[in-house]
Design a protein around this motif. Structure first.
Motif, PDB file in Angstrom:
ATOM      1  N   ARG A 228      25.554  45.096  76.239  1.00 39.30           N
ATOM      2  CA  ARG A 228      25.124  44.858  77.617  1.00 39.30           C
ATOM      3  C   ARG A 228      23.961  45.756  78.000  1.00 39.30           C
ATOM      4  O   ARG A 228      23.079  45.347  78.759  1.00 39.30           O
ATOM      5  CB  ARG A 228      26.301  45.047  78.580  1.00 39.30           C
TER       6      ARG A 228
ATOM      7  N   ILE B 290      17.899  42.722  69.941  1.00 36.88           N
ATOM      8  CA  ILE B 290      18.563  41.544  70.522  1.00 36.88           C
ATOM      9  C   ILE B 290      19.092  40.641  69.430  1.00 36.88           C
ATOM     10  O   ILE B 290      20.226  40.141  69.499  1.00 36.88           O
ATOM     11  CB  ILE B 290      17.578  40.790  71.441  1.00 36.88           C
TER      12      ILE B 290
ATOM     13  N   THR C 132      22.999  39.547  68.745  1.00 36.24           N
ATOM     14  CA  THR C 132      23.385  38.135  68.654  1.00 36.24           C
ATOM     15  C   THR C 132      24.109  37.852  67.353  1.00 36.24           C
ATOM     16  O   THR C 132      25.131  37.145  67.325  1.00 36.24           O
ATOM     17  CB  THR C 132      22.142  37.238  68.775  1.00 36.24           C
TER      18      THR C 132
ATOM     19  N   THR D 109      27.277  37.891  75.201  1.00 35.57           N
ATOM     20  CA  THR D 109      26.109  38.380  75.911  1.00 35.57           C
ATOM     21  C   THR D 109      25.052  37.294  75.950  1.00 35.57           C
ATOM     22  O   THR D 109      24.701  36.715  74.924  1.00 35.57           O
ATOM     23  CB  THR D 109      25.519  39.617  75.205  1.00 35.57           C
TER      24      THR D 109
ATOM     25  N   GLY E 205      21.278  34.616  72.617  1.00 34.42           N
ATOM     26  CA  GLY E 205      22.643  35.096  72.561  1.00 34.42           C
ATOM     27  C   GLY E 205      23.547  33.944  72.140  1.00 34.42           C
ATOM     28  O   GLY E 205      23.142  32.775  72.098  1.00 34.42           O
TER      29      GLY E 205
ATOM     30  N   PHE F  80      21.218  36.674  76.739  1.00 35.28           N
ATOM     31  CA  PHE F  80      19.955  37.395  76.891  1.00 35.28           C
ATOM     32  C   PHE F  80      18.935  36.562  77.643  1.00 35.28           C
ATOM     33  O   PHE F  80      19.100  35.342  77.804  1.00 35.28           O
ATOM     34  CB  PHE F  80      19.402  37.752  75.506  1.00 35.28           C
TER      35      PHE F  80
ATOM     36  N   ALA G 127      20.888  44.097  76.697  1.00 35.25           N
ATOM     37  CA  ALA G 127      20.529  42.934  77.516  1.00 35.25           C
ATOM     38  C   ALA G 127      19.952  43.355  78.860  1.00 35.25           C
ATOM     39  O   ALA G 127      18.980  42.770  79.341  1.00 35.25           O
ATOM     40  CB  ALA G 127      21.761  42.050  77.722  1.00 35.25           C
TER      41      ALA G 127
ATOM     42  N   GLU H 243      22.911  39.553  82.577  1.00 34.51           N
ATOM     43  CA  GLU H 243      22.873  40.939  83.068  1.00 34.51           C
ATOM     44  C   GLU H 243      21.985  41.048  84.308  1.00 34.51           C
ATOM     45  O   GLU H 243      20.840  41.497  84.252  1.00 34.51           O
ATOM     46  CB  GLU H 243      22.402  41.878  81.970  1.00 34.51           C
TER      47      GLU H 243
END
Length: 843
Positions: free
Chosen positions: A431, A185, A189, A165, A157, A167, A434, A599
């Protein structure tokens, strides 16, 4: 009366002796100093046979792109061409200098955000992006101006952007074993990178770690090359878009960089930037696996590794960079160096290294050495040391990436899609990705009597320093290079594991009790302990074994809870598999959570199974050690792990309770992390107290010159005081030499707490060896009250100090009547750039 200030003379190793000249651009014909770090001359068998490497076919060059590259290249002056092959760090270059030198790129290292912090908010990042871009496209004095590329390490991230975010680190994503998730992901990013105006991320890491002592183990998806290969293309596609399609480098996409080519995960003893003393076959079949798929996917840049293969530094390994990567594997993008990595080549310095460009490096990463490197490179081209054909090829590759990625035609960063739009950061969609990644990355290692899932309607006691710290659970490369120590308020779009669990328990009508140190002794139905490794990055994470050393939470309490009849769930945070048999024995359930990121709800989801569709699907992508000495247990190896790659339980799996052996295999459990010398009142082996070159067995100690005693600093008897009745030396040392050259190249500083208790003003302190010609010194001021003192190692390296071998970490040379107290002696990262260069160094 105010505090008095005492002059303190401080130093580090200068083995080899001699005063170093002031840093100047090398003159034509002058020899360059060797900046090699532990790599021996290449043995005769260290030969690469390109014809034995995978032959990769990538799409043919686009004639439209190539015509434009030809046109641009024909209009560049020699000075512009040299500028294009150099990248500087934003902490060491101004927009005006970008224009003057026409550099090809600017990066922001892990601690180099604009502003006073190692990270920044959207507006601050975007303002800096605009300033550098505008300077690069200013056409004054040139026929054509080339926009810069701005790069950053967004490795899990965009974690140097406040509110982005964060990760799970790659080790957890490897356990998820889900290439589709990896692409999602990467796409998230990339979108968040475009909010701050960045063009380029130095990801993915495609290392295949084979020794878990390596401090970058968590940056590797797996020890199994097949898992890494399955991710190599998908993360590139997520970041850049699919090469050749309309989405390639379109809105919300950034340039990718596969790293670190090649063999960084195979170094001897897991030493960061070390030497991979392995066969060509192992280098090819294990460590190259992810590069085959990433090059096939059209990755635009590849980063050369700091490390060596069979004594040959990768930044100068022509057979691999040119013959294999660009030739056999048909890589058409450009090769970027790592942080002054060219300086490690024999005969090179950070400011002068034609060997690296001639070997196939296309762009030097020269964060603080770029000015002199520019001058020396320009001179080498003019003199023919660097052939014009090689320079043109490097510039052509850089221009090709800039043209086909759209950088040549994009407006200023603040005018691009997503720029400044903070609603993109950690959006509900991002989110969710993640949180799902966290759920899929968790590996259930033990679930005695199906302890999990817990009933959220009960009374749950949560303990451990990881429960309410997003910073700890996110690990390194988070807000700063080394990560750690940041309050949850600096993650405004994140959620701690504790907060997520509180939500779940409250919704179910239960009660949650939080006791970070575990001291609560009231009633509860179950205990969830969240603990593990503290954050680290790169070589600061190198270890000598894989024993888990509890920190921040006393894991001895786990047995206390079990004795009270409470089910205990351990949520273990780590950047590598660690020997945790005692903790597993004291846990009813044990979850390898790795470094899950911002998260925390993903952990809570699995603790309580908040949705019936949730299942533990994470499976080990690294072998789990049976002993703390089992550092190189790998798929296909001879050692038998405690749990093999692919192991992991689901909720319904039943297993007979097993008591694991608590014999760690270590002969000395006090072995320290590299860079810790005297911490919390203990010498970290192999370091101990020396008096005039002779080890001191115990403190208190006294002879006819020095008396040593323990004193209180931050805690009871955690420091040492030395009273001198005459001139003499005491030192924190070891019986053999150590290589700290990498630390001096990587923004490390010597940190210690000290105070003057009595005596004359001048106190001499050094680092090196016990011979006088092996130590350098400088001058600081020392308060009569306890204070922390910091000295950047780069100051000493820049003064000619040879950091490759020393055995005295801190020498105090006292004078009659002097008493000095010292404690907490260690190396740490210079996160805020506030460490000083002591005055008089090298005099």
């Amino acid at each position: 009366m105010g505090p008095s200030f005492i002059a303190l003379t401080v130093g580090l190793a200068a083995c080899g002796g001699g005063d170093a000249p002031e840093a100047t651009a090398p003159s034509a014909g002058e020899p360059t100093a060797v900046a090699e770090t532990g790599a021996a001359p290449a043995p005769a068998e260290a030969v690469i046979n390109p014809e034995n490497w995978p032959k990769v076919e990538t799409p043919a060059l686009n004639p439209v792109v190539e015509r434009r590259v030809d046109e641009l290249l024909s209009k560049l002056t020699l000075e512009q061409k040299v500028g294009q092959v150099i990248q500087a760090d934003s902490s060491d270059i101004t927009p005006e200098e970008v224009k003057k030198y026409r550099l090809g790129s600017v990066l922001s290292g892990g601690n180099s955000a604009p502003g006073p912090l190692p990270y920044a908010d959207t507006a601050t990042w975007l303002a800096a992006a605009d300033a550098y871009w505008e300077a690069s496209v200013d056409g004054e004095g040139v026929e054509v101006a080339i926009p810069i590329m701005w790069g950053i390490d967004a490795v899990h991230g965009h974690a140097n952007l406040r509110g982005a975010t964060v990760f799970p680190h790659n080790i957890g994503l490897g356990a998820a074993n889900n290439p589709d998730l990896i692409e999602e992901i990467a796409a998230v990013t990339a979108r968040e990178l475009t909010v701050s105006g960045h063009d380029w991320t130095f990801a993915p890491t495609l290392a295949v770690p084979q020794d878990d002592r390596w401090g970058r183990t968590y940056e590797g998806f797996s020890e199994d090359p097949s898992i890494v290969a399955s991710y190599g293309d998908r993360i590139v596609i997520g970041l850049q878009g699919r090469f050749g399609s309309d989405e390639f480098m379109g809105d919300g996409h950034v340039i990718s960089s596969a790293k670190h080519f090649l063999g960084d995960g195979g170094t001897k003893d897991g030493i960061d930037q070390g030497d991979a003393i392995i066969s060509e076959e192992e280098l090819r079949d294990i460590h190259n696996a992810g590069y085959v798929t990433s090059v096939q996917a059209g990755v635009q840049t590849v980063m050369a590794s700091f490390s060596a293969w069979q004594g040959q530094r990768m930044h100068g390994q022509k057979e691999l960079l040119t013959d294999v990567l660009k030739g056999r594997m048909d890589f058409k993008g450009f090769v970027i160096g790592d942080w002054n990595g060219h300086a490690l080549i024999p005969g090179c310095t950070s400011e002068d290294c034609p060997q690296s460009l001639n070997a196939g490096l296309d762009m030097y990463m020269a964060p603080d050495s770029w000015r002199y490197l520019y001058e020396s490179t320009l001179r080498h081209v003019q003199e023919g040391t660097i052939p014009m054909e090689r320079l043109d090829d490097a510039v052509r590759r850089i221009l090709r990436v800039k043209v086909q990625s759209g950088i040549m035609d994009k407006p200023r960063p603040s005018e691009r899609p997503n720029a400044g739009d903070e609603s993109v950061l950690a959006s509900a969609e991002h989110r969710e990705v993640a949180r799902r990644a966290v759920r899929e990355s968790l590996v259930l290692m033990k679930n005695e009597n199906q302890t999990l899932p817990l009933d959220a309607s009960k009374t749950i006691l949560v303990v451990g320093d990881g429960a309410d710290s997003i910073s700890k659970v996110s690990g390194g490369w988070t807000l700063s290079w080394q990560g750690g120590g940041y309050p949850n308020s600096e993650f405004p779009n994140g959620q701690s594991i504790l907060d997520a669990m509180e939500e779940a328990v409250e919704a179910a009508g239960g009660e949650l009790i939080f006791s970070a140190d575990g001291s609560y002794d009231g009633e509860a139905d179950a205990v969830v302990a969240i603990y593990g490794e503290d954050p680290y990055a790169e070589f600061q994470g190198d270890r000598q074994d894989v024993d888990f050393e509890p920190n921040g939470f006393d894991t001895g309490l786990l047995q206390t809870y079990r004795d009270r009849g409470l089910p205990v769930v351990s949520v273990f945070l780590s950047g590598r598999p660690l020997w945790t048999n005692p903790e597993m024995n004291d846990s009813s359930a044990f979850v390898a959570a790795w470094l899950p990121g911002s998260e925390g709800g993903g952990v809570s989801d699995m603790i309580f199974r908040s949705d019936d569709s949730f299942e533990f699907t994470g499976r080990l992508s690294y072998s789990w050690p049976a002993l703390a000495t089992q550092t190189t247990v790998n798929v296909g190896g001879d050692e038998t792990p405690l749990f093999p790659v692919g192991y992991g339980l689901s909720y319904g799996d039943s297993a007979e309770p097993v008591i694991l052996s608590e014999e760690s295999g270590l002969t000395d459990a006090a072995t320290a992390a590299k860079g810790e010398f005297f911490v919390r009142g203990e010498f970290r082996q192999p370091w101990q107290l020396y008096r005039d070159g002779t080890p001191v067995d115990a403190v208190p100690f006294s002879d006819d010159v020095v008396a040593a005693r323990t004193v209180d600093g931050e805690a009871q008897e955690d420091s040492l005081a030395f009273r001198f009745s005459g001139a003499g030396d005491v030192a924190i040392g070891s019986g053999y030499g150590h290589d700290f050259s990498r630390e001096s190249n990587g923004a490390l500083e010597l940190v210690f707490r000290a105070r003057i208790l009595s005596g004359p003003e001048d106190v001499t302190v050094g680092m090196g060896c016990h011979q006088d010609d092996c130590t350098a010194f400088g001058t600081m001021t020392l308060d009569e009250e306890w204070s922390e003192y910091r000295m950047a190692l780069s100051c000493f390296a820049g003064d000619g100090v040879d950091m490759t071998s020393f055995n005295r970490a801190l020498i105090i040379r006292g004078a009659e009547g002097q008493e000095v107290a010292v404690g907490n002696v260690r190396l740490t990262s210079d996160d805020d750039g506030q460490a000083d260069c002591p005055a008089g160094l090298g005099d």
